[in-house]
Design a protein around this motif. Structure first.
Motif, PDB file in Angstrom:
ATOM      1  N   ILE A 146      14.041 -12.566   2.103  1.00 30.96           N
ATOM      2  CA  ILE A 146      13.043 -11.552   2.467  1.00 30.96           C
ATOM      3  C   ILE A 146      11.739 -11.908   1.746  1.00 30.96           C
ATOM      4  CG2 ILE A 146      12.491  -9.087   2.313  1.00 30.96           C
ATOM      5  CD1 ILE A 146      15.881  -9.126   2.001  1.00 30.96           C
ATOM      6  N   TYR A 147      10.700 -12.192   2.494  1.00 29.70           N
ATOM      7  CA  TYR A 147       9.425 -12.555   1.873  1.00 29.70           C
ATOM      8  C   TYR A 147       8.826 -11.320   1.194  1.00 29.70           C
ATOM      9  CZ  TYR A 147       9.088 -16.746   4.972  1.00 29.70           C
ATOM     10  OH  TYR A 147       9.282 -17.923   5.632  1.00 29.70           O
ATOM     11  N   PRO A 148       8.399 -11.461  -0.070  1.00 30.78           N
ATOM     12  CA  PRO A 148       7.680 -10.325  -0.693  1.00 30.78           C
ATOM     13  C   PRO A 148       6.458  -9.932   0.139  1.00 30.78           C
ATOM     14  CG  PRO A 148       8.140 -12.054  -2.309  1.00 30.78           C
ATOM     15  CD  PRO A 148       8.544 -12.607  -0.975  1.00 30.78           C
ATOM     16  N   ALA A 149       5.943 -10.876   0.930  1.00 29.38           N
ATOM     17  CA  ALA A 149       4.735 -10.623   1.727  1.00 29.38           C
ATOM     18  C   ALA A 149       4.928  -9.520   2.764  1.00 29.38           C
ATOM     19  CB  ALA A 149       4.318 -11.910   2.439  1.00 29.38           C
ATOM     20  N   VAL A 150       6.164  -9.177   3.101  1.00 26.64           N
ATOM     21  CA  VAL A 150       6.329  -8.155   4.153  1.00 26.64           C
ATOM     22  C   VAL A 150       5.698  -6.822   3.731  1.00 26.64           C
ATOM     23  CG1 VAL A 150       8.341  -9.186   5.295  1.00 26.64           C
ATOM     24  CG2 VAL A 150       8.708  -7.570   3.411  1.00 26.64           C
ATOM     25  N   GLN A 151       5.766  -6.522   2.414  1.00 29.06           N
ATOM     26  CA  GLN A 151       5.182  -5.257   1.963  1.00 29.06           C
ATOM     27  C   GLN A 151       3.656  -5.305   2.080  1.00 29.06           C
ATOM     28  OE1 GLN A 151       6.175  -2.313   1.379  1.00 29.06           O
ATOM     29  NE2 GLN A 151       4.278  -1.502   0.471  1.00 29.06           N
ATOM     30  N   THR A 152       3.059  -6.430   1.703  1.00 29.33           N
ATOM     31  CA  THR A 152       1.597  -6.567   1.782  1.00 29.33           C
ATOM     32  C   THR A 152       1.139  -6.322   3.213  1.00 29.33           C
ATOM     33  OG1 THR A 152       1.986  -8.378   0.231  1.00 29.33           O
ATOM     34  CG2 THR A 152      -0.271  -8.101   1.020  1.00 29.33           C
ATOM     35  N   LEU A 153       1.844  -6.906   4.169  1.00 36.22           N
ATOM     36  CA  LEU A 153       1.468  -6.729   5.576  1.00 36.22           C
ATOM     37  C   LEU A 153       1.719  -5.299   6.040  1.00 36.22           C
ATOM     38  CD1 LEU A 153       2.679  -9.957   7.375  1.00 36.22           C
ATOM     39  CD2 LEU A 153       0.353  -9.255   6.882  1.00 36.22           C
ATOM     40  N   ALA A 154       2.853  -4.746   5.593  1.00 37.84           N
ATOM     41  CA  ALA A 154       3.207  -3.388   6.037  1.00 37.84           C
ATOM     42  C   ALA A 154       2.109  -2.398   5.649  1.00 37.84           C
ATOM     43  CB  ALA A 154       4.545  -2.979   5.437  1.00 37.84           C
ATOM     44  N   GLU A 155       1.413  -2.679   4.551  1.00 35.19           N
ATOM     45  CA  GLU A 155       0.362  -1.767   4.105  1.00 35.19           C
ATOM     46  C   GLU A 155      -0.828  -1.725   5.067  1.00 35.19           C
ATOM     47  OE1 GLU A 155      -0.310  -2.738  -0.045  1.00 35.19           O
ATOM     48  OE2 GLU A 155       1.801  -2.293  -0.468  1.00 35.19           O
ATOM     49  N   CYS A 156      -0.938  -2.711   5.948  1.00 36.09           N
ATOM     50  CA  CYS A 156      -1.999  -2.686   6.973  1.00 36.09           C
ATOM     51  C   CYS A 156      -1.539  -1.896   8.204  1.00 36.09           C
ATOM     52  CB  CYS A 156      -2.345  -4.095   7.432  1.00 36.09           C
ATOM     53  SG  CYS A 156      -2.778  -5.209   6.110  1.00 36.09           S
ATOM     54  N   TYR A 157      -0.289  -1.475   8.204  1.00 35.86           N
ATOM     55  CA  TYR A 157       0.268  -0.763   9.364  1.00 35.86           C
ATOM     56  C   TYR A 157       0.943   0.518   8.878  1.00 35.86           C
ATOM     57  CZ  TYR A 157      -0.539  -5.034  12.039  1.00 35.86           C
ATOM     58  OH  TYR A 157      -1.125  -6.105  12.655  1.00 35.86           O
ATOM     59  N   HIS A 158       1.650   1.168   9.797  1.00 35.49           N
ATOM     60  CA  HIS A 158       2.379   2.384   9.413  1.00 35.49           C
ATOM     61  C   HIS A 158       3.795   2.042   8.940  1.00 35.49           C
ATOM     62  CE1 HIS A 158       4.135   1.342  13.185  1.00 35.49           C
ATOM     63  NE2 HIS A 158       5.019   2.308  13.070  1.00 35.49           N
ATOM     64  N   ILE A 183      17.010   6.133   8.412  1.00 33.73           N
ATOM     65  CA  ILE A 183      16.573   6.398   9.787  1.00 33.73           C
ATOM     66  C   ILE A 183      15.473   7.471   9.780  1.00 33.73           C
ATOM     67  CG2 ILE A 183      17.309   7.077  12.134  1.00 33.73           C
ATOM     68  CD1 ILE A 183      18.887   4.649  11.372  1.00 33.73           C
ATOM     69  N   SER A 184      15.652   8.483   8.925  1.00 33.63           N
ATOM     70  CA  SER A 184      14.636   9.550   8.859  1.00 33.63           C
ATOM     71  C   SER A 184      13.287   8.988   8.434  1.00 33.63           C
ATOM     72  CB  SER A 184      15.033  10.630   7.850  1.00 33.63           C
ATOM     73  OG  SER A 184      16.264  11.153   8.199  1.00 33.63           O
ATOM     74  N   ILE A 185      13.299   8.070   7.492  1.00 28.24           N
ATOM     75  CA  ILE A 185      12.035   7.449   7.045  1.00 28.24           C
ATOM     76  C   ILE A 185      11.356   6.765   8.230  1.00 28.24           C
ATOM     77  CG2 ILE A 185      11.118   5.530   5.659  1.00 28.24           C
ATOM     78  CD1 ILE A 185      13.214   6.319   3.511  1.00 28.24           C
ATOM     79  N   ALA A 186      12.139   6.074   9.047  1.00 31.78           N
ATOM     80  CA  ALA A 186      11.572   5.372  10.209  1.00 31.78           C
ATOM     81  C   ALA A 186      11.022   6.370  11.223  1.00 31.78           C
ATOM     82  CB  ALA A 186      12.635   4.489  10.851  1.00 31.78           C
ATOM     83  N   ILE A 187      11.745   7.480  11.428  1.00 29.73           N
ATOM     84  CA  ILE A 187      11.288   8.478  12.408  1.00 29.73           C
ATOM     85  C   ILE A 187       9.962   9.097  11.939  1.00 29.73           C
ATOM     86  CG2 ILE A 187      11.831  10.720  13.470  1.00 29.73           C
ATOM     87  CD1 ILE A 187      14.792   9.815  13.548  1.00 29.73           C
ATOM     88  N   GLU A 188       9.882   9.377  10.639  1.00 25.66           N
ATOM     89  CA  GLU A 188       8.620   9.903  10.082  1.00 25.66           C
ATOM     90  C   GLU A 188       7.484   8.909  10.296  1.00 25.66           C
ATOM     91  OE1 GLU A 188       7.423  12.823   8.675  1.00 25.66           O
ATOM     92  OE2 GLU A 188       9.261  13.385   9.735  1.00 25.66           O
ATOM     93  N   ALA A 189       7.767   7.638  10.020  1.00 27.44           N
ATOM     94  CA  ALA A 189       6.732   6.605  10.155  1.00 27.44           C
ATOM     95  C   ALA A 189       6.291   6.469  11.611  1.00 27.44           C
ATOM     96  CB  ALA A 189       7.262   5.267   9.627  1.00 27.44           C
ATOM     97  N   TYR A 190       7.245   6.613  12.521  1.00 27.12           N
ATOM     98  CA  TYR A 190       6.940   6.481  13.960  1.00 27.12           C
ATOM     99  C   TYR A 190       5.796   7.418  14.360  1.00 27.12           C
ATOM    100  CZ  TYR A 190       7.525   7.243  18.994  1.00 27.12           C
ATOM    101  OH  TYR A 190       7.308   7.397  20.347  1.00 27.12           O
TER     102      TYR A 190
END
Ligand code: BF8
Ligand code: SF4
Length: 672
Positions: A355-367, A400-407
């Motif tokens: 798992i690339y640590p970079a996924v979090q950096t990118l996720a911060e540009c999205y929901h 799953i709840s976290i994902a639904i909230e993010a959606y």
């Protein structure tokens, strides 16, 4: 020594460039990833492909393995061939430094696979102790067979009682102090391999002990004999195989033996109308629960305007779920960031490894929410939900709840899902393969495969495995090697990110057979298909045998072929290839593959060229001792040719030895 029919081939790699087009940031050939990458580059979003360019040129000392950082008097680099600069401060020479460095990669790989195995074992233990109410024994048949293989009594006993004994054997395999062989290795290997490992003193007794011993052996001022160090490394590599057996067999017991199943692969499986959750990493203990929780929480997703919850897999967690549940495979290692860049991924739930640590950096540009779940795997700024087997379903529901909230926060303007998705057929456990072959020969199913090889219909079997390594564009190595092999009638089975690459390109489908298979392979697969009308899916060009720990399934097939042919593994026309190897786990797998007697192609140069001695041992001497050897070849077409050469040589020799045995009424020669 390995022999080459094409005399321009040698044990040395060809002159092909070590890094192809190093300054080109378009370092993928995956059609889905390419579409997302274009958007990322237009928007100046940094990805692994840019970092790969920035890291070039790489340090030549490290590349060749002649930088020693084993103590803090270092780093010491071997700068000259002779004289005072040819040794480290303590006097360690190139062969010591290279061998120490490379076996420490094996130690890392063995530790990684075995931690995964230990987690599965803990889950099985919790189940028998009554602390894992959300899990069950999905395959009592696998449990029975496993127990019998391990010498555990199964007569008139409850499944849980049997599993308790299996778990005890597994735990003992981690920490045994007596000099007895690792049970989860000893139970599965051929008699020939058992003797070989005893004679060469590399039969591991316990997994943790092999890793610790190897780290101690290679510490400053301990072993400086490269051959002794390499044998220590091979012992740990065999412990890795034992760990893989624990991981694969117990996952089958808990989650079911894979059977052929239809699914789809590539980023187009991310659905704009659904809550999308990527499960990424390796361990099915968590992700199987996430799949179950997603099914249970469909209505919650509908309440927020989605059509449901769409679970997609990345890397080997993806492979595990694809094999058993038919879950879509979104993407593989080097393109993991691309899943977030589709803008439609609501959560990425990760467990361990790759798992690339970079996924979090990118996720911060999205929901997108990145959620880590294991105590040994956290990423700064990512949310952490500790996943416990005792509260598995509840924990999975939280995810799953976290994902639904993010959606709810998804920005439709940022959604950019490529239109790439390809049908595939996966689920080829050894049990499933045998079942298919048994429709032609119920008593000796494996003979259907070995006969096809001896008759020349097939050239042999290749297990394609391993990662992505951006020294060339992602997946180019896998796809090139694969096309060469199948065109030449090789029956290919695949695992890990190699299987991922093949699936993403649509080459794991029955339709690909007509386009890419040579006549022999085509007729072989069509005959099997005709004998198996119950398989409405048809048979694919390549058989997906699972995640990286499931390379043990590949080894099982090689050994079943050896037993069928009445020989040991080094005589079987079976080889392995990791065209884009990257992880320490790949080094461990490659090392046991060689030790088990397989010619093993690696398409990304490991750090061994700093010592001719170490290079020679791994690519040539290993063949004399174990019957397997590394084929280190960075050009994928030549790599495939060298593999074909190794298969042809084995089939030729086997046929001659068989004829001689029949003519003279003598036992089949066992030499290789
Ligand atoms: O264990 S193939 S990049 S995901 S290490 Fe990692 Fe390599 Fe992929 Fe699976 Ni295996
Ligand atoms: Fe240098 Fe020897 Fe220390 Fe390695 S172990 S860093 S070669 S002094």
């Amino acid at each position: 020594m390995p022999r080459y029919r094409d005399l321009t081939h040698t044990a040395r790699p060809s002159d092909a460039p070590r890094v192809v087009d190093p300054k080109n940031p378009i370092r993928t050939t995956d059609p889905g990833a390419l579409q997302v990458l274009k958007m990322a580059q237009d928007s100046k979003i940094e990805t692994v492909f840019d970092r790969s360019v920035a890291q070039n040129p790489q340090c030549a000392f490290g590349y060749k393995g002649i930088c020693c950082r084993i103590c803090i008097a270092g780093p010491c680099r071997v700068k000259t061939e002779e004289g005072v600069g040819s040794r480290g401060l303590c006097g360690a020479s190139a062969y010591t430094i290279v061998s120490r460095n490379v076996v420490r990669l094996i130690a890392g790989g063995t530790a990684s696979h075995s931690e995964h195995a230990r987690h599965v074992l803990h889950t099985a233990h919790a189940l028998v102790e009554g602390h894992a109410q959300d899990y069950e024994i999905k395959s009592p048949a696998k449990l029975q067979k496993l127990a019998q293989d391990l010498g555990i009594d199964t007569l008139n006993r409850e499944d849980k009682e049997i599993l308790k004994d299996v778990v005890e054997v597994g735990y003992a395999d981690f920490g045994r102090y007596q000099d007895r062989p690792l049970a989860f290795l000893d139970a599965f290997i051929t008699e020939g391999r058992r003797k070989k490992f005893q004679h060469t003193n590399i039969m591991p007794t316990a997994i943790d002990r092999s890793v610790t011993e190897l780290i101690a052996q290679t510490a400053m001022g301990v072993d400086s004999d490269p051959v002794n160090i390499i044998f220590g490394g091979l012992k740990a590599a065999l412990a890795d195989l034992g760990g893989e057996y624990i991981g694969t067999t117990l996952s089958d017991v808990l989650f079911g033996i894979p059977v052929p199943i239809v699914s789809e692969a590539n980023l187009g499986v991310i659905n704009p109308k659904m809550v999308n959750i990527a499960v990424h990493g390796h361990n099915p203990v968590l992700s199987e629960m996430v799949v179950a929780a997603a099914r249970a929480m469909k209505e919650d997703a509908i309440k927020v305007g989605a059509e449901g919850v769409n679970i997609v897999g990345i890397c080997c967690t993806g492979n595990e779920l694809l094999m058993r549940e038919g879950v879509y495979l979104a993407t593989s290692s080097a393109s993991q960031e691309m899943a977030i860049l589709t803008g439609a991924l609501d959560a990425m739930v990760v467990d361990i490894q790759c798992i690339y640590p970079a996924v979090q950096t990118l996720a911060e540009c999205y929901h997108t929410k990145v959620v880590t779940t294991e105590a040994i795997m956290k990423i700064p700024n990512a949310q952490h939900i500790a996943f416990n087997t005792s509260s598995a379903m509840n924990d999975a529901k939280k995810l799953i709840s976290i994902a639904i909230e993010a959606y709810k926060k998804r920005d439709p303007k940022k959604v950019n899902i490529p239109n790439e998705r390809h049908k595939l057929v996966a689920g080829f456990s050894l049990e499933a393969i045998k079942d298919i072959l048994s429709k032609i020969n119920p008593d000796r199913p494996i003979s259907v495969l070995t006969d096809a090889i001896l008759s020349g219909q097939l050239k042999g079997v290749v297990l394609m495995a391993g990662c992505n390594n951006l020294r060339r564009a992602q997946d180019e190595g896998h796809i090139t090697v694969l096309k060469e092999l199948v065109k030449n009638d090789v029956f290919v089975i695949a695992t890990g990110c190699s299987a991922g690459a093949i699936a993403k390109f649509g080459l794991m489908s029955p339709e690909a057979v007509d386009t890419y298979a040579g006549e022999g392979l085509k007729s072989f697969l069509k005959t099997l298909e005709a004998a198996n009308p119950q398989l409405s899916t048809g048979l694919p060009l390549v058989f997906h045998v699972g995640s990286c720990v499931d390379n043990s399934r590949g080894m099982d097939l090689a050994m079943a072929m050896a037993n069928e042919l009445g020989v040991d593994v080094p005589k079987v026309p079976f080889a392995a290839s990791a065209p884009e190897a990257m992880h320490e786990k790949a080094v461990a797998i490659g090392s046991w593959a060689v030790t088990m007697g397989l010619p093993t192609h690696v398409g990304a140069m490991p750090p061994v060229e700093g010592s001719d001695l170490v290079y020679g041992v791994t690519t040539q001497i290993a063949h004399d001792v174990f019957g397997g050897n590394f084929i280190l070849e960075v050009d994928p077409v030549i790599g495939a040719q060298k593999l074909l050469n190794a298969l042809e040589y084995r089939t030729w020799k086997l046929n001659i030895h068989k004829k001689a045995a029949e003519k003279n009424n003598t036992p089949l020669a066992q030499g290789w």
